[in-house]
Design a protein around this motif. Structure first.
Motif, short mmCIF file in Angstrom:
data_model
loop_
_atom_site.label_atom_id
_atom_site.label_comp_id
_atom_site.label_asym_id
_atom_site.label_seq_id
_atom_site.Cartn_x
_atom_site.Cartn_y
_atom_site.Cartn_z
N GLY A 119 4.27 5.41 7.75
CA GLY A 119 3.83 4.36 6.85
C GLY A 119 2.33 4.38 6.73
O GLY A 119 1.64 5.01 7.54
N GLY A 120 1.83 3.69 5.72
CA GLY A 120 0.38 3.64 5.58
C GLY A 120 -0.02 2.55 4.63
O GLY A 120 0.76 2.11 3.78
N VAL A 121 -1.25 2.07 4.82
CA VAL A 121 -1.84 1.12 3.88
C VAL A 121 -3.22 1.65 3.54
O VAL A 121 -3.98 2.07 4.42
CB VAL A 121 -1.97 -0.29 4.50
N GLY A 145 4.64 6.30 12.84
CA GLY A 145 3.51 5.39 12.89
C GLY A 145 3.12 4.84 11.53
O GLY A 145 3.61 5.26 10.48
N ILE A 146 2.21 3.86 11.59
CA ILE A 146 1.63 3.26 10.38
C ILE A 146 0.12 3.48 10.45
O ILE A 146 -0.51 3.16 11.47
CB ILE A 146 1.94 1.75 10.32
N VAL A 189 -3.29 6.16 13.06
CA VAL A 189 -4.73 6.07 12.82
C VAL A 189 -5.14 4.62 12.48
O VAL A 189 -4.60 4.02 11.55
CB VAL A 189 -5.12 7.01 11.65
N TYR A 190 -6.07 4.08 13.25
CA TYR A 190 -6.65 2.75 13.05
C TYR A 190 -5.65 1.60 13.11
O TYR A 190 -5.90 0.53 12.58
CB TYR A 190 -7.45 2.68 11.73
N THR A 191 -4.51 1.79 13.72
CA THR A 191 -3.64 0.66 14.02
C THR A 191 -3.49 0.59 15.54
O THR A 191 -3.45 1.62 16.21
CB THR A 191 -2.27 0.75 13.33
N THR A 192 -3.42 -0.61 16.07
CA THR A 192 -3.57 -0.82 17.52
C THR A 192 -2.34 -1.54 18.09
O THR A 192 -1.51 -2.07 17.34
CB THR A 192 -4.78 -1.75 17.75
#
Ligand code: NAD
Length: 415
Positions: free
Chosen positions: A106-108, A71-72, A146-149
């Protein structure tokens, strides 16, 4: 309270499995680090005319068994070490349920709650603009976290296809149904977890009809856990909680009605016909199955001795600290470890990729059947290793997963 660096914890867990499996030093070194890490800067035009530069990551831990997947996350407190740990856990999760994928994440670093739809779309497209060069249906497949839809996944998939010039829908999973999403994805994590609990209950001679259940966390994983527990097995959901508080009713809560109450008021707290309970008390309830489905590090050396549940089913990632594990084991509490218990989500994401690759759409019933088979087999494989070696289920899950990845690494001649 001890602060845990998740990557240090993840490496310590691999070291332990590597010791038990007597892996060679080069193999250990390879498995305890990600194979590839990409760190990116993302200039995004904001609605007020300014340009904000965001920092992002894509980390691919190991692709010996197949393309990586993970996930991202969009989060203000994201760190490279969290993403590294989560990438590594994805490798073990895919291996333990025996799907032909490796692990990535992944993450931002951003606060999506303070961004408009348009800003989120530009950020998501910018992320793929940079990371697109190392992902793809045969390289590394992204998904929501988390917090991506699903909407964010739709923009990312569109951007990826725009860059590649192909209809590469399978580069991103967790998409909306209308553009290649899979039926059965929404409740897959909870459903997969219940299949493992069903097997554990049989072994422990617990009748799930009327069995008592407590669930910490009432988001995607927690609410579906409560609803499916009632629907599939007739369990009695006696207590649930979220970040604003918890509720208890020994006679049983109506899980759907609690979800509607939360949708109306923002919390499970204040649900009529229930008393309030705090999160600490909920964890210590004398129930048949306790589901931590919210945060990391909630069962610790301080409260592990108070846990009375017969089964702890870890829907959340990392709810039990390494110090708490042996206490639960000595107290004969059957823990179904996170990367086995919550692997239903990635398993149905894998089904989504398979459907996309063959331009097919499976029925919900078929998705459930295949998920059941995967989760049930994984549960028993881990259980057999636990019994054979006289170790707890978490250690056994690591032994199964690390062994499978090490075997693929060796067969490919890397080490
Ligand atoms: P979510 O954001 O939908 O829900 C999280 C829930 O936890 C919310 O109800 C929130 O109020 C509650 N919460 C937060 N702080 C709390 C506290 N202090 N006490 C009690 N409750 C609290 O997230 P989710 O997708 O349900 O994920 C929950 C856990 O499950 C995470 O650890 C996640 O990594 C794991 N998980 C989820 C999936 C999935 O498919 N959703 C898959 C694998 C693992």
């Amino acid at each position: 309270m001890v602060e845990y660096n998740p990557f240090t914890v993840a490496q310590a867990e691999v070291d332990r499995a590597a010791d038990l499996l007597e892996l060679e030093p080069a193999m250990r070194e390879l498995l305890r680090w990600p194979l590839r890490e990409l760190q990116v800067r993302l200039p995004v035009h904001m609605d007020d005319g300014s340009v904000q530069v965001f920092e992002g990551f894509r980390i691919q831990h190991n692709d010996a068994r197949g393309p990586t997947k993970g996930g991202i996350r969009y989060h203000p407190a994201e760190t490279i070490d969290t993403v590294r740990a989560l990438a590594m856990w994805m490798t073990w999760k895919c291996a333990v349920v025996d799907i032909p994928l490796g692990g990535a994440k992944g993450g931002v670093i951003c606060n999506p709650k303070e961004m408009s739809e348009a800003e989120l779309e530009r950020l998501s497209r910018a992320y793929i603009g940079q990371v697109g060069r190392i992902i793809g249906p045969d390289r590394d497949i992204a998904a929501p976290d988390v917090y991506t839809t699903p909407q964010i996944m739709a923009w990312m998939m569109d951007e990826y296809c725009r860059l590649s010039g192909n209809s590469d829908f399978g580069a991103i999973t967790g998409k909306p149904l209308g553009i290649g999403g899979s039926l059965g994805r929404n409740d897959a994590t909870a459903r997969g977890g219940w299949y493992t609990v069903r097997e554990a209950a049989q072994e422990l001679d617990i009748d799930l009809g009327g069995a008592t259940i407590a669930v910490q966390g009432y988001g995607n994983a927690g609410s579906y856990t409560a609803i499916l527990g009632q629907q599939l097995f007739g369990c009695r959901i006696i207590a649930v909680s979220d970040s604003s508080g918890g509720i208890i009713n020994e006679a049983g809560l109506n899980a759907e009605a609690v979800l509607q109450h939360k949708a109306r008021t923002g919390s499970v707290a204040g649900f009529p016909a229930a008393d309030s309970i705090d999160n600490g008390e909920l964890l210590a309830l004398d129930v048949d199955v306790l589901w931590p489905a919210a945060l990391e590090n909630v069962i610790t050396a301080d409260n592990a001795a108070q846990i009375k549940a017969k089964i702890v089913a870890e829907a959340a990632n990392g709810p039990t600290t390494p110090e708490a594990d042996p206490i639960l084991y000595e107290n004969d509490i059957h823990v179904i470890p996170d990367f086995l218990c919550n692997a239903g989500g990635v398993t149905v994401s894998y089904f989504e990729m398979v459907q996309n690759a063959s331009r097919d759409q499976w029925s919900e019933e078929y998705v459930h059947q295949r998920l059941d088979k995967k989760m049930t087999e994984a549960y028993h494989t881990v259980g057999d290793v636990a019994n054979h070696h006289g170790v707890d289920m978490r250690t056994a899950a690591y032994l199964v997963a690390v062994q499978r990845v090490a075997e693929a690494v060796a067969l490919r001649g890397w080490v």
